[in-house]
Structures are given as structure tokens and as C-alpha cells.
Design an enzyme around this catalytic site. Structure first.
Site, short mmCIF file in Angstrom:
data_model
loop_
_atom_site.label_atom_id
_atom_site.label_comp_id
_atom_site.label_asym_id
_atom_site.label_seq_id
_atom_site.Cartn_x
_atom_site.Cartn_y
_atom_site.Cartn_z
N HIS B 27 0.82 -1.19 0.00
CA HIS B 27 0.00 0.00 0.00
C HIS B 27 0.86 1.25 0.00
CE1 HIS B 27 -2.39 -3.29 1.66
NE2 HIS B 27 -3.46 -2.67 1.26
N HIS B 67 -2.32 -0.74 7.10
CA HIS B 67 -1.90 -1.06 5.74
C HIS B 67 -0.77 -0.14 5.28
CE1 HIS B 67 -5.31 1.75 5.60
NE2 HIS B 67 -4.62 2.34 4.66
N LEU B 118 -9.20 -2.64 10.82
CA LEU B 118 -9.40 -1.20 10.95
C LEU B 118 -10.13 -0.81 12.23
CD1 LEU B 118 -9.97 -0.25 7.23
CD2 LEU B 118 -7.94 0.10 8.64
N HIS B 258 -3.99 3.25 -3.56
CA HIS B 258 -4.12 2.75 -2.19
C HIS B 258 -3.38 1.44 -1.94
CE1 HIS B 258 -5.95 1.31 1.54
NE2 HIS B 258 -6.19 0.19 0.90
N ARG B 349 -19.31 -17.25 38.26
CA ARG B 349 -19.08 -15.79 38.16
C ARG B 349 -18.86 -15.20 39.55
NH1 ARG B 349 -24.74 -12.64 37.79
NH2 ARG B 349 -26.10 -14.25 38.61
N GLU B 403 -18.49 -3.24 24.27
CA GLU B 403 -17.75 -4.49 24.45
C GLU B 403 -16.46 -4.50 23.63
OE1 GLU B 403 -20.93 -4.35 23.35
OE2 GLU B 403 -22.13 -5.05 25.04
N PHE B 429 -21.78 -12.21 24.05
CA PHE B 429 -21.30 -10.98 23.44
C PHE B 429 -19.78 -11.00 23.24
CE2 PHE B 429 -25.36 -9.33 25.42
CZ PHE B 429 -26.09 -9.59 24.28
N HIS B 453 -22.45 -15.96 32.23
CA HIS B 453 -23.71 -16.39 31.62
C HIS B 453 -23.38 -17.26 30.40
CE1 HIS B 453 -24.77 -13.10 34.23
NE2 HIS B 453 -26.05 -13.30 34.06
N ASP B 461 -33.47 -15.20 29.57
CA ASP B 461 -33.13 -14.19 28.56
C ASP B 461 -33.17 -14.76 27.14
OD1 ASP B 461 -33.07 -11.87 30.00
OD2 ASP B 461 -30.91 -11.85 30.33
N HIS B 465 -29.24 -14.47 24.09
CA HIS B 465 -28.27 -14.31 25.18
C HIS B 465 -27.59 -15.62 25.56
CE1 HIS B 465 -29.94 -10.38 25.36
NE2 HIS B 465 -29.31 -10.05 26.47
#
Lengths: 654, 654
Positions: B27, B67, B118, B258, B349, B403, B429, B453, B461, B465
Site C-alpha cells: 500500500h 496497511h 481497521l 491505495h 461468576r 464491548e 457478546f 452467563h 433471557d 443471550h
């Protein structure tokens, strides 16, 4: 007798707090906070006909803050949808009730999309609004003329995907998209100010949105804000100042009301504060009748619309597309016949472009795109001009560097219906799209992911760009079909199969590098997921199983082995999910257990035990890649016939 | 003789175009466009000492637009870093050269982080800036007082993570973070205006940033902008108007420059246009000397800093932390002894929170946090007060609903050094964090992901979830250790192992629901990855292999089988990566191939063939989950002893 606005809204609050209490689980705060806004929307603005939830020209309503599902269930029930029933609501969050913890589009027709993973509802709404404008441009106002409404919370707005989604919506000037922001100052951890200092209205304005504010508990204020939104030709953010858990005497306005049952005492206090003197799950007749009347508001419009459709010149085609059916006799047989007559050695990404050339001519419903890698993903064909704010009839979306936003928008388009979206990025960046790919699968969306540069075969860009674990990890997603075709013919077959799969997404993993055309016949053999490409000539001592670019390698390995008098089948296995769905007899014939089974795939070997057994061999790559020319990398990582053949012979001789 | 600014910048341009040409890949556009800015930065502002790339108080420079790696390699070479050499640059993008296609932190000390995916570079820079302010507050200006600089392109700014990252930076008022935006109007697909209409400066301003603009090709203008940035106490966006591929006669200002070599003719034209009359890879002495002088600018400051450190009262502790060493004798043995004396039935947890209570007291370098699920992820302990703009000495970050931004910031903190970040969200997640988890692994970052979880055991949920494919898919990521502990003891062991792993990330998958304490002894047994928790009493006919919450179920299954006279081992397998690293003899002893092997895990069964073989049995869940109470769901999906035992007996009798 018409009930008061206040009582109509309180009915939503009461159902929400009572259902959460009965389930001993759920989120009362948001429904109680947004009950007034939802009531205004369902009573005065939303174009819908509760008796006909599938009316194609209905407004779409997306509860992006999906944890507030009781807001939606209460509104659907009260306005007279066949489901949910009151019984369903009493069974909120129980196995078998369509009133799941978060709204699921496959459980209830009134639920336009599955929400809960924050930010994605709004992003899907952007896709719905794109589909609406596109179909409006293809047809006309007489049969496609509706809006998309969203309720979103601070979570939806703080997620990164919000930036991508609103950027796309602002750029495309989706003026028929209206987003209510439940501005209650509260997140799970406490005050929004704990984690954010952003001026949200200014950010939306900077992104091409119209912003208007209201008191989310004042009917007139809400209406004035909506009217202002309707009058503006940009997408609108309607900031609704609300109190979370409105009505709860001690917990409202706090994070304590967000995600837990209120408890008997708090609920009693809320009933008193709200002036709602009815037992749990009892809705007084006047309230129910007022809501039911709202649910019938759209009936006449629906009838009028049916009339316009009946006389519309494109009725048949419109209905076909909205039903998601492909045109009668759709097939790529002619294109495949050309390939067979004149074989092509091209990258499968190029083969995909060639297949798309035929597909896009045959299927006016496809809408392609790429997250700023059009020339690399080979997703644009000559029949798909750009879809822009100036020309919504275009069929190619320049999504920008917005992989996740693209994927979610495609889900929204598929959910809207009438279009089949496909879009591309590099396979390694499927990680960026992954939360939306999961929702494609969960929601049964026909979305085709065109993921190119599918291994170290991409070469010099190096480890950040080289997928290792991706193909295997995507195979793990339920209801997603992952294809890794080996040549032009398999690529065409993968495309055909993906388009024919109405009830779920497909993902094509495609090579950057050129590959020979290995197939000498058509017949949709890839549709079985795995099949014998070459049978052993010498007495069979092993089966080589490969996918994508490594099928060529397996063929080379076979050739050397056969030269040594060792018989080897080559099985091409472009789609595990399809292969696993074949009858046991077929699978046992293709992968016999009495010979050595050897997998070759330029990705993680973990998972291939499924087909090789523990006594088989697995060639692949369990570390990150490296930067260098592709051929050098295949050598470096031992993925050449020269490296593999001796190991197989050694094993056979052991 | 001092070379002109123009020549110094052109040296970067020349190396970039020549290296890309030699590699026939890469690049050139970005390095040529940003050469002037980089030259100003490296010559006049960046605090660094090319002779000592590990100087702890150096400024951090992140090339988020990865890049454009040749910009970085050229700057490092020219300013006198030991690597890359000119030879390394000539081997740009070849196997074995540290000059990989995208910058890799493990290849070159001057590369602060791996970029290319990116948006993540800038987000990691936010984490670096957080670590700097934190350590400054813990120690003082005399030994921690540096800045973080970023070069980012339109891609970095369009990605969703940009919103999360700048939101966090604005909220935390990270005034020592300065981001150059390479505003060249070009993306790969063409003009930025193809896909975006955003007012970026207004968006940054709305998010708490200072924004200043400059002509990115004018030395004085660049300096004035930087000076303005330094004078402001907010994080700064420095908008640099540039021409991509500056100097290329026909391709500059277009997307054609580019990502492809310019070609001989264009390069010749560029040499002429730039007034650069030197052969490829030849840097005239005056230019080299001027650059080398720049690379020595920080030498004196480094010496002075060494002096201040030598006399600093916290020297030893600071050096220990920057080296990433744990305190001598660090262990959780005392805490584990308490558990053994007084067993606890808690969710893992919660067990994690309990372990963290001990850890955070023992390790002042931990910085915890959660993406707005503090009370659910159980990530906060009493010794970690909030890290805020008012108190950077705090050790707990309220990341907000970000997150991905959290995960990337944790990478940045780990890369900065001196801190050990951990952070939580729901396991489902992890999909949102996945691109950053991959970069944790690739970059060898010690980051601990606290993912709670972890199965249908979360209950109501529902499917959005409930992780299904997540644990298995994370096991596929190279250099990531995935832990799914079964009780308090294993959770403590998983934490200890994660903290001791200096060279990579760990991920803890933790239950929402309570689990009995199954272990009756300590000894870091989990560190082997898998071990025999219970040996068969009756003659052994099978081995049950389970993880996390399903170890309890395996114990119940075993009990019923033993009651029938069927001997069964229970193997707890909390970490596959660790188990696979054990000697073959150990593995064969734990998982003997002469008896039935049965896996139980409330997630996808695909992948478990690795331990059960094809003739074993796999109990799990290959579809999406459902909404309902946890116990009902385990029944619904057949994950109970009552459902499993008869199937095992049937198989044994077959």
C-alpha cells in the site's frame, strides 16, 4: 367508551410489571418508561392492521432495546394481534410461550426482528428502511409506502454499530426512518454519566440526522415531536426524556428497575401511583376497546392497498418477491454448461462474480454490496448500479468500512422481504460481522455473505488478514451454511444452493488465488455438501477430504500416491452442514471407516476429527499465518504435496 | 549537513514506493500521503530514543491505518532503530522479514501494536493512554509522563469501534492522546462521498474531543495544529488534509494508489515530481543523518529519566510491573485453603469475584471493568475504585455498553505495560469483542476476559443471550486459553493460570447459576487442562468428560451408573489448550481409548470428537436455545442425568 390516554399507557405498564413478576425474571423499567411513547405510536402513527400482521405495506416497528420485550408483547396483545394472547403473556419467559425473554421474530408475526444484542435492532431497521425505499423505487407509492420506527435505549446508541448504522442511514437520507431514543439517563451500571459524556443529538446531527426532543411522558409533546420528524426528509432521532420504571414509587429513575421484578410491595405502590386499580393481567373493557380500535385503524388502508395491488401491473412479480420465491425455473445450468464447455482457472472470488453476473440478470431482487472492498470481493456486476440517496432503485450498496453495519442492514432487508441481500468483506473480518451473522441464523434470514481471501492463500497481507479459525468457527453457528467451494462449478452450485435456502443465511468462503476448474460435470453435486470428486484407481487405502483451494492440493497428493500404487479417493467437502444432513448410508459410502481418512484445509485442524476420526490425519494450520507470497506460505506451513505425501506413506506403513 | 524537511519526507515516500514495488504487493498511497506528518512527528514531537525502543516513558505511536506499514518501517529505519534494517525493508512482505504486510508488535520493538484490522489501532491507543494516566497517578510525573499518538484513516473513523473508542477517550478526558486523521477523501471503493456524508469534526466535538485542522503537506501548518493539540486538555483529533499517494503523477488522489504497486513508470514520474533523484533504497547521507539526529533527540531525556527512576522510591515495584512479573510468591493458596475448609456453592461468576477479591488485594496492577454488566459479571471488588477523569488512580473502568471498545482498550493497556487488564461481558457478546480477542492472541497480550452467563443455564433471557457455539469457537483461536471452570476451586486455578500467562490472553467462561464445590483438594490440578476428578469404582466402562456447569451433571450421571455397577471416571476438562499441551502418556491415561468416552457440555457438540472419537457419545446442544427457567431448559434439551444415563446404558449394551 374510550379510555384515557393515561389508562391506555398504564395498561402497558401493568402488563409489563405483572408479567415480569409472574416470571420472576425480566425487565420492567423500559416498558414502564416508554409506555406513553408506544401508546402514541400504536394509537396514532404506526400504520398496521392487527388482523393482518403480514400486510406487506405495514410500517415496521423495531424494539431495538429488546430487553423491554413486554412493551412489545403488551402492545401487540392490547391492539388485537391473534398472538400473543393474555395466556401467552402470563407465560412470559416460559418454555413454549412465544413471549420469550427477548423478542423473537419467528415466535410472533408482530415481532419484526429479534432484538436483545444491543445496537443491532436499529441497524436492522436501517436495512428495512433501505428495502422500503428500494421497493418503492422499483414499484411505486401505490404499493410500497411505509415507515420504519425504532425504540432504542442508551445501550443501542453507545454500541459501535450505532455509528455505522446511522452513518449509512444519514448518507442514504432514509427520511422514513424514525428512532425514538429512550433517554432515561440510566444504564445497568448506574447513571449514563458513569461511562459517557457524549452529546448524542450533536453526534446525530453531524451524521446527517434530524433531531427533535420531547417529554416522553406527555402525549402532546410526543405527538409534536413525531410530527416534526414526519415533516423532515432526513432520518429522525426523537429524543424522549423519560423516567425508567415510571410509576414505581421507590425504584423508578434508578438502575434497580431495569432488569429485575419489582416485588409485590413496589408493584402495589406503582398501582397506586399510576391510579391503576385492577388485578394482575386484568385490562378493563374501555382500555381494551380503545386499544383494539387502534389495532383496527389500518384495516381500511389495508383494504385500499389490496385494491391497488390487485390492479397493479407488477402484482405477480411483487407478490413473488415478497413471498421470497425465486422465479419459476431459476437455475444456473446454462452458466454451468458454458463453464463445462470452456473451463476457467480463476479465483473462486472471481468465480463468484461470474456466477453473480448470471444471477443478478435473472433475479431482480438481489441487492449486492461490499464493506469497501468491491474490487476485492468481486461483488459488483454490470446489472447492479449503485443504490444511492438519488437512486434507490440501484442494486449495489457501497456500505463503506462498516462490516457489522452491512451485515445487520442485510438482515433488516431480508426481514423486510422483497429483496435478497448479499455483501462482502474479507473472511477474517467475518469476526466484525459475527454478531449479525448469528442473528441472520437465529432469525432465519436469507442473507448471503461473500467472504473472500479465505486463507493464507491471500499472501502478503499477513496474519491480521489471514483467516485460520474462521471457517471452522462459522461452521459452529446453528442454521448457517458455510461453503468453501473449490472451483467455478462448485462456486456456482454454492450460490444456487444459497439462494434456494429461504430460511437461513449462507456464507461463501472464497479464494484470492486462482484455482483450476476441477469439476468435469454439473448436476449440483456440491448440494450434498460432500461428494467423491475422484475415486481411487489403485486399491483404495485412504480418502483425502478437502475444501476450497485445498481440493487442488488433494488432487495433487492423490496423483502422487496413485503413482506409488496407493489408491486414494478425493472427497470435496464444500459444505459440512449439507453433508451432515445426508443419509447415513451416503455418508458412510463417501467416508468409509475402514481406510485412512485425511483432511486438508488451510485453517485450523481442530474439528476435522469429525470426519477423519482420531486415527485419521489432519493437515492444516493451528497457528497464526505469516506475511509472504502465497506459494511460499503454503510451503512454509507444509501444505504442499511434497510435504504431505511422505507423511501419509509413513502412516500407511506404520 | 542538515537535509531539508521536504527531502526527509520524500525519503519515506521513496522507501514506501520502492519497497511495495519490490514486493509487488502493498500500500504505497497512505505512506506517501502522510510522509510529511510522520516526519514532523518523528523529528519534532514524538518522545522516543531509537537506541532504546523499550524505554518505558517513551511516547507511544500507533499506526492505526496499518496497511500503511511502510510509513512506520521507513520512519523506524531512518531514525536509527536497530531493526528494521534496509535489508529488512528490501524484504518487505517476505517470509522471515520483520517488515510484514501489516505492522506486527512481535516482529519489531518499535511497533507498539499490531494493526490492520481497521479501527482497532486507535482503540488500543485509547487503552495505552488510559494506562499512562493510571500509572502517572500511581507513580508521578517524574517517571510516567508521555503521550500517545495515532495515525488513522477514514477506515478507522468509519468503523463502529471508533465510536466506542472516542466515547471512552472523551469521557475519560485523555488529553494526552492525539490522533492524526489522514483526511484524503479516498477509500478503496473510491471517494469517501460514495459511502459517507458525515461531519467528522462535529462528531468528535460532540464526543468531547478537541479538533484542529491542518494542511498535511505543510510543515508549519502541521506544527501549528500539533501545538494547538498539545495546548488542549481534551483528546485531540488533528485533521490533516492530504493527497493520497502524494507525488505519484497520475495516480495520486485516487483509490488506484491505495493498495497496489505503482509500477515503474509511475514511480519514475513520482521521483521526478518529488525531486528525488536517488536509486531505489538509496538514502543520501544528509537525509539519513538528519533522520538519525531526530532518532537521538530523546536520548538525553531518556538518560535524565533513568536518573529519576534510579532515585524513585517505587523503583522496584515500577520495574516489576513494567516487566510484567507477578510479585514474588504470588499465589491464591490461602484463598483456596479457605474454600477447602468452608466449601461454597456459588455461581462461577461469583467464584470469580471471590478470587478477584484476593487477587486485587495482592496485585496492584490489575485494572478491572465491565461493559455495563458489573453486577452480572461480578468484576468489581472492594479494592478497585472507579478509574475516572477525576481519579486516574482508580482500578475499575465503567466501560459503558462498549464491548469491542473495552476489549481493544484492554489490549492497549496490556501493550503499554505496567497493568494487567481484565473485563467482563456476557459470553454471547464475546462475538462483539471477537476481533479484539483475536488481536490479544496475535499480539501476545495478557488480557483476561471474564465472560459470564456461559450457557442456556442463564435461563429466561433466551436464545439471543445463550451461548451455544461460543466456547468451542473461542477454543479455535490460536494462543487463546479458554477456561470453563466447574467450581470455586477451578475458578481460582483458572485465574491464577491466566495471570501467570504473560504471553497471551485467557478467557473465563463462567456460569450464571450456582454450582456445588466439587473439588476436595487444591494443587492447581486445573492447570493441566483436564484431569480425573473421580475415578471409577466399579470396573471402568466409560469416561465422562465435562466442563463448567456440566461437571456437576457428569458427577450425577456417574453416580447413577455406578449404582448400576457401571464404572465411570469423571474428567473435568476446564482448558483444552492446556490439556493438549500435556505429554501423550498423561493424555492417554486420562482419556483411555479402550472405553467409551462421553462428553457433556451445554454447547455445540461439534469439536468434541477430538476427545470422544467417532465411537464416543457427545451430549450438548447444536441448535439455538430457548427462553425459560434454567432447570426447565436443561430438561428441555435433554441435559439431565435422567435423559443421559439410559442412552449411555443402551450404547454400552449395544
Amino acid at each position: 367508551m374510550t379510555a384515557s390516554f393515561k389508562d391506555c399507557a398504564n395498561a402497558v405498564r401493568a402488563l409489563a410489571m405483572d408479567a415480569v413478576e409472574a416470571a420472576n425474571s425480566g425487565h420492567p423499567g423500559m416498558p414502564m418508561g416508554m409506555a406513553d411513547v408506544a401508546t402514541v405510536l400504536f394509537h396514532d402513527y404506526l400504520k398496521y392492521d392487527a388482523a393482518d400482521p403480514h400486510w406487506p405495506d405495514r410500517d415496521r416497528f423495531v424494539l431495538s432495546a429488546g430487553h423491554g420485550s413486554m412493551l412489545l408483547y403488551a402492545s401487540l396483545y392490547l391492539s388485537g394481534y391473534a398472538r400473543p394472547t393474555l395466556e401467552d403473556i402470563k407465560n412470559f419467559r416460559q418454555v413454549g410461550s412465544p413471549c420469550a425473554g427477548h423478542p423473537e421474530n419467528f415466535e410472533l408475526p408482530g415481532v419484526e426482528c429479534t432484538t436483545g444484542p444491543l445496537g443491532q435492532g436499529l441497524a436492522m431497521a436501517v436495512g428495512m428502511a433501505m428495502a422500503e425505499r428500494h421497493l418503492n423505487a422499483v414499484y411505486d407509492d401505490s404499493i410500497v409506502d411505509h415507515r420504519t420506527w425504532v425504540i432504542a435505549g442508551d445501550g443501542c446508541l453507545m454500541e459501535g454499530i450505532n455509528h455505522e448504522a446511522i452513518g449509512l442511514a444519514g448518507h442514504l437520507k432514509l427520511g422514513r426512518l424514525n428512532v425514538f431514543w429512550d433517554d432515561n439517563d440510566i444504564t445497568i451500571d448506574g447513571k449514563v454519566s458513569l461511562s459517557s459524556s457524549e452529546d448524542i443529538p450533536a453526534r446525530y446531527a453531524a451524521t446527517g440526522w434530524h433531531v427533535v426532543e420531547c417529554d416522553g411522558h406527555d402525549e402532546a409533546s410526543i405527538k409534536a415531536a413525531i410530527d416534526a420528524a414526519l415533516a423532515d426528509d432526513r432520518p429522525s432521532l426523537i429524543r424522549c426524556k423519560t423516567v425508567i420504571g415510571k410509576g414505581a414509587p421507590t425504584k423508578s429513575g434508578t438502575s434497580g428497575v431495569h432488569g429485575s421484578p419489582l416485588g409485590a410491595e413496589e408493584i402495589a405502590g406503582a398501582r397506586e401511583a399510576l391510579g391503576w386499580n385492577h388485578p394482575p393481567f386484568v385490562i378493563p373493557d374501555d382500555v381494551r376497546e380503545t386499544w383494539l380500535a387502534a389495532g383496527k385503524r389500518g384495516g381500511e388502508a389495508n383494504v385500499a392497498w389490496q385494491g391497488r395491488l390487485a390492479s397493479h401491473s407488477d402484482k405477480g412479480e411483487f407478490e413473488r418477491r415478497m413471498a421470497g420465491d425465486l422465479p419459476d425455473g431459476f437455475s444456473l445450468d446454462d452458466y454451468v454448461a458454458e463453464l463445462l464447455a470452456d473451463p476457467k482457472k480463476v479465483a473462486t472470488r472471481k468465480a463468484s462474480e461470474m456466477a453473480l453476473g448470471a444471477i443478478n440478470d435473472l433475479l431482480p431482487e438481489t441487492i449486492g454490496g461490499s464493506a469497501d472492498l468491491t474490487g476485492s470481493n468481486n461483488t459488483k456486476t454490470k446489472s447492479t448500479g449503485p443504490l444511492t440517496a438519488e437512486d434507490y432503485a440501484g442494486r449495489y450498496v457501497y456500505y463503506g468500512i462498516r462490516e457489522f453495519g452491512m451485515a445487520a442492514a442485510m438482515n433488516g432487508m431480508a426481514l423486510h422481504g422483497g429483496v435478497i441481500p448479499y455483501g462482502g468483506t474479507f473472511l477474517v473480518f467475518s469476526d466484525y460481522c459475527r454478531p449479525a451473522i448469528r442473528l441472520s441464523a437465529l432469525q432465519h434470514c436469507r442473507v448471503v455473505y461473500v467472504m473472500t481471501h479465505d486463507s493464507i492463500g491471500l499472501g502478503e497481507d499477513g496474519p491480521t488478514h489471514q483467516p485460520i479459525e474462521h471457517v471452522m468457527s462459522l461452521r459452529l453457528v446453528p442454521n448457517l451454511e458455510v461453503w468453501r467451494p473449490c472451483d467455478t462449478i462448485e462456486t456456482a452450485e454454492a450460490w444456487q444452493a444459497s439462494l434456494e435456502k429461504k430460511d437461513g443465511p449462507s456464507l461463501l468462503a472464497l479464494s484470492r488465488q486462482n484455482l483450476p476448474q476441477l469439476r468435469a460435470s454439473g448436476g449440483m453435486q456440491a448440494a450434498k455438501g460432500g461428494y467423491r470428486l475422484h475415486a481411487a484407481e489403485a486399491p483404495r487405502r485412504l480418502v483425502l477430504i478437502a475444501t476450497g483451494s485445498e481440493v487442488e492440493l488433494a488432487v495433487a497428493v492423490r496423483e502422487q500416491l496413485e503413482g506409488e500404487g496407493i489408491g486414494a479417493d478425493v472427497v470435496s467437502m464444500p459444505c459440512w452442514e449439507r453433508f451432515d444432513a445426508q443419509p447415513e448410508g451416503y455418508r458412510a459410502d463417501i467416508l468409509p471407516s475402514d481406510v485412512l481418512r485425511v483432511s486438508i484445509e488451510a485453517g485450523t485442524t481442530m474439528g476435522w476429527e469429525r470426519y477423519t476420526g482420531l486415527d485419521g490425519m489432519r493437515f492444516g494450520l493451528d497457528s497464526f499465518g505469516a506475511s509472504g507470497p502465497a506459494l511460499r506460505l503454503f510451503e512454509h506451513f507444509g501444505l504442499t504435496a511434497e510435504a504431505i505425501v511422505p507423511q501419509i506413506i509413513e502412516r500407511l506403513n506404520a
